[in-house]
Motif scaffolding. Structure first.
Motif, PDB file in Angstrom:
ATOM      1  N   TYR A 184      41.387  78.944  42.492  1.00 22.37           N
ATOM      2  CA  TYR A 184      41.601  79.506  43.825  1.00 22.37           C
ATOM      3  C   TYR A 184      42.860  78.942  44.494  1.00 22.37           C
ATOM      4  O   TYR A 184      43.034  79.051  45.709  1.00 22.37           O
ATOM      5  CB  TYR A 184      40.369  79.268  44.693  1.00 22.37           C
ATOM      6  N   ASN A 185      43.727  78.343  43.680  1.00 22.92           N
ATOM      7  CA  ASN A 185      45.043  77.883  44.144  1.00 22.92           C
ATOM      8  C   ASN A 185      44.947  76.921  45.335  1.00 22.92           C
ATOM      9  O   ASN A 185      45.610  77.091  46.364  1.00 22.92           O
ATOM     10  CB  ASN A 185      45.929  79.082  44.515  1.00 22.92           C
ATOM     11  N   ILE A 186      44.099  75.918  45.175  1.00 22.96           N
ATOM     12  CA  ILE A 186      43.926  74.902  46.210  1.00 22.96           C
ATOM     13  C   ILE A 186      44.460  73.570  45.694  1.00 22.96           C
ATOM     14  O   ILE A 186      44.066  73.115  44.621  1.00 22.96           O
ATOM     15  CB  ILE A 186      42.439  74.746  46.593  1.00 22.96           C
ATOM     16  N   GLN A 187      45.372  72.975  46.454  1.00 22.47           N
ATOM     17  CA  GLN A 187      45.879  71.651  46.118  1.00 22.47           C
ATOM     18  C   GLN A 187      44.962  70.619  46.744  1.00 22.47           C
ATOM     19  O   GLN A 187      44.957  70.435  47.964  1.00 22.47           O
ATOM     20  CB  GLN A 187      47.304  71.470  46.645  1.00 22.47           C
ATOM     21  N   PRO A 188      44.112  69.936  45.946  1.00 24.42           N
ATOM     22  CA  PRO A 188      43.132  69.016  46.537  1.00 24.42           C
ATOM     23  C   PRO A 188      43.791  67.822  47.213  1.00 24.42           C
ATOM     24  O   PRO A 188      44.862  67.371  46.816  1.00 24.42           O
ATOM     25  CB  PRO A 188      42.282  68.579  45.340  1.00 24.42           C
ATOM     26  N   LEU A 189      43.116  67.323  48.235  1.00 26.63           N
ATOM     27  CA  LEU A 189      43.592  66.177  49.001  1.00 26.63           C
ATOM     28  C   LEU A 189      42.797  64.940  48.594  1.00 26.63           C
ATOM     29  O   LEU A 189      41.579  64.918  48.708  1.00 26.63           O
ATOM     30  CB  LEU A 189      43.411  66.439  50.497  1.00 26.63           C
ATOM     31  N   GLU A 190      43.465  63.914  48.072  1.00 28.47           N
ATOM     32  CA  GLU A 190      42.830  62.643  47.729  1.00 28.47           C
ATOM     33  C   GLU A 190      41.527  62.861  46.968  1.00 28.47           C
ATOM     34  O   GLU A 190      40.441  62.497  47.416  1.00 28.47           O
ATOM     35  CB  GLU A 190      42.561  61.826  49.001  1.00 28.47           C
ATOM     36  N   ARG A 191      41.671  63.462  45.781  1.00 26.21           N
ATOM     37  CA  ARG A 191      40.509  63.767  44.945  1.00 26.21           C
ATOM     38  C   ARG A 191      39.670  62.517  44.690  1.00 26.21           C
ATOM     39  O   ARG A 191      40.199  61.450  44.419  1.00 26.21           O
ATOM     40  CB  ARG A 191      41.007  64.366  43.620  1.00 26.21           C
ATOM     41  N   HIS A 192      38.356  62.679  44.779  1.00 24.49           N
ATOM     42  CA  HIS A 192      37.355  61.628  44.581  1.00 24.49           C
ATOM     43  C   HIS A 192      37.300  60.614  45.720  1.00 24.49           C
ATOM     44  O   HIS A 192      36.707  59.544  45.568  1.00 24.49           O
ATOM     45  CB  HIS A 192      37.529  60.913  43.243  1.00 24.49           C
ATOM     46  N   SER A 193      37.906  60.952  46.849  1.00 22.90           N
ATOM     47  CA  SER A 193      37.574  60.237  48.083  1.00 22.90           C
ATOM     48  C   SER A 193      36.678  61.182  48.873  1.00 22.90           C
ATOM     49  O   SER A 193      36.830  62.405  48.800  1.00 22.90           O
ATOM     50  CB  SER A 193      38.824  59.887  48.893  1.00 22.90           C
ATOM     51  N   ALA A 194      35.725  60.634  49.623  1.00 23.46           N
ATOM     52  CA  ALA A 194      34.771  61.491  50.318  1.00 23.46           C
ATOM     53  C   ALA A 194      35.467  62.428  51.299  1.00 23.46           C
ATOM     54  O   ALA A 194      35.190  63.633  51.340  1.00 23.46           O
ATOM     55  CB  ALA A 194      33.725  60.634  51.037  1.00 23.46           C
ATOM     56  N   LEU A 195      36.405  61.908  52.085  1.00 23.18           N
ATOM     57  CA  LEU A 195      37.078  62.750  53.072  1.00 23.18           C
ATOM     58  C   LEU A 195      37.973  63.773  52.397  1.00 23.18           C
ATOM     59  O   LEU A 195      38.008  64.951  52.796  1.00 23.18           O
ATOM     60  CB  LEU A 195      37.900  61.891  54.034  1.00 23.18           C
ATOM     61  N   ASP A 197      37.641  65.106  49.407  1.00 26.55           N
ATOM     62  CA  ASP A 197      36.827  66.140  48.775  1.00 26.55           C
ATOM     63  C   ASP A 197      36.135  67.027  49.807  1.00 26.55           C
ATOM     64  O   ASP A 197      35.971  68.235  49.580  1.00 26.55           O
ATOM     65  CB  ASP A 197      35.793  65.503  47.850  1.00 26.55           C
ATOM     66  N   ALA A 198      35.720  66.453  50.944  1.00 27.91           N
ATOM     67  CA  ALA A 198      35.104  67.273  51.992  1.00 27.91           C
ATOM     68  C   ALA A 198      36.105  68.286  52.535  1.00 27.91           C
ATOM     69  O   ALA A 198      35.782  69.472  52.713  1.00 27.91           O
ATOM     70  CB  ALA A 198      34.588  66.373  53.119  1.00 27.91           C
ATOM     71  N   TYR A 199      37.342  67.836  52.781  1.00 24.20           N
ATOM     72  CA  TYR A 199      38.379  68.740  53.296  1.00 24.20           C
ATOM     73  C   TYR A 199      38.735  69.810  52.265  1.00 24.20           C
ATOM     74  O   TYR A 199      38.839  71.003  52.599  1.00 24.20           O
ATOM     75  CB  TYR A 199      39.615  67.928  53.673  1.00 24.20           C
ATOM     76  N   SER A 200      38.908  69.406  51.014  1.00 22.05           N
ATOM     77  CA  SER A 200      39.274  70.371  49.974  1.00 22.05           C
ATOM     78  C   SER A 200      38.153  71.369  49.727  1.00 22.05           C
ATOM     79  O   SER A 200      38.399  72.555  49.479  1.00 22.05           O
ATOM     80  CB  SER A 200      39.630  69.638  48.676  1.00 22.05           C
ATOM     81  N   THR A 201      36.909  70.899  49.793  1.00 25.47           N
ATOM     82  CA  THR A 201      35.772  71.801  49.650  1.00 25.47           C
ATOM     83  C   THR A 201      35.725  72.796  50.802  1.00 25.47           C
ATOM     84  O   THR A 201      35.352  73.963  50.619  1.00 25.47           O
ATOM     85  CB  THR A 201      34.455  71.007  49.574  1.00 25.47           C
ATOM     86  N   ALA A 202      36.128  72.358  51.991  1.00 21.92           N
ATOM     87  CA  ALA A 202      36.188  73.278  53.132  1.00 21.92           C
ATOM     88  C   ALA A 202      37.208  74.384  52.888  1.00 21.92           C
ATOM     89  O   ALA A 202      36.967  75.553  53.217  1.00 21.92           O
ATOM     90  CB  ALA A 202      36.531  72.503  54.412  1.00 21.92           C
TER      91      ALA A 202
END
Length: 223
Positions: A184-195, A197-202
């Motif tokens: 879905y062409n999303i650049q994850p933010l700080e993968r495997h940090s809770a915040l 992953d929460a932001y990227s999941t949003a």
């Protein structure tokens, strides 16, 4: 059921839990996806078994029809008991120092329940997080359970991408967070940090929600 159980006194909850439970009762199950409040959250823990894992960190972000409310995000570390070295430290990245400066589990529970009042909860593979939190609830508050409606981004993607007959026979590697971020062409933010992953999941949830709406799925009870 024993007839005596009919006269069992109602469990007394702290005021913040009563507010939380009342807020969940008020969520409109037939509410529009554009009008409801959503909270995307993520947790990092020690083990893969939620009934015995220890919560290390928790983060959540709120979503409204205007987008992600980054300023109000929740991000906290949880104290470990003693000096025990956490398992999976190379994955979750939570340091001993962060843990020592963290909050007591019961404080984290209070913050989290206040944050998710009246919200639909969203996470990836949310059944793990639900089991993890309810195991913590049992330790401090007995029979307390999460009462929010729950949405799983993995299941949402499956619904969009596979026919009903194929949803029980698929490659799970295609529905990890990393696989979906890539698709879905999303650049994850700080993968495997809770915040992060929460932001990227949003971000992922917003894309999935728009695709579902194009298919006529516009209310919560349709999910």
């Amino acid at each position: 059921m024993s007839w005596l159980s009919l006269f069992k006194p109602r469990q007394e909850w702290p005021e913040f839990i009563e507010r939380y439970l009342q807020s969940c009762q008020a969520i409109k199950k037939n509410g529009s996806l554009d009008e409801l409040k959503f909270v995307c959250f993520d947790s990092e823990s020690t083990l893969l078994n939620p009934s015995t894992a220890r919560l290390l960190s928790l983060a959540a972000v709120s979503l409204t029809k205007k987008g992600i409310d980054v300023k109000s995000s929740l991000d906290c570390f949880v104290q470990w008991a003693g000096d025990e070295k956490p398992e999976n430290v190379e994955i979750h990245g939570v340091t001993n120092q962060q843990s020592k400066e963290g909050m007591a589990p019961e404080e984290v529970i209070k913050l989290f329940l206040e944050y998710i009042e009246g919200a639909v909860l969203v996470a990836h593979n949310i059944s793990f997080d639900r089991a993890l939190f309810e195991a913590i609830f049992r330790k401090y508050y007995g029979a307390l359970k999460l009462r929010n409606p729950l949405l799983d981004t993995a299941k949402m993607a499956l619904r969009l991408e596979l026919a009903p007959m194929d949803r029980n026979n698929y490659n799970s590697d295609d529905y990890t967070l990393d696989a979906l971020f890539n698709r879905y062409n999303i650049q994850p933010l700080e993968r495997h940090s809770a915040l992060g992953d929460a932001y990227s999941t949003a971000l992922l949830f917003m894309k999935l929600k728009e695709k579902l709406k194009l298919r006529g799925i516009v209310k919560l009870n349709q999910l």
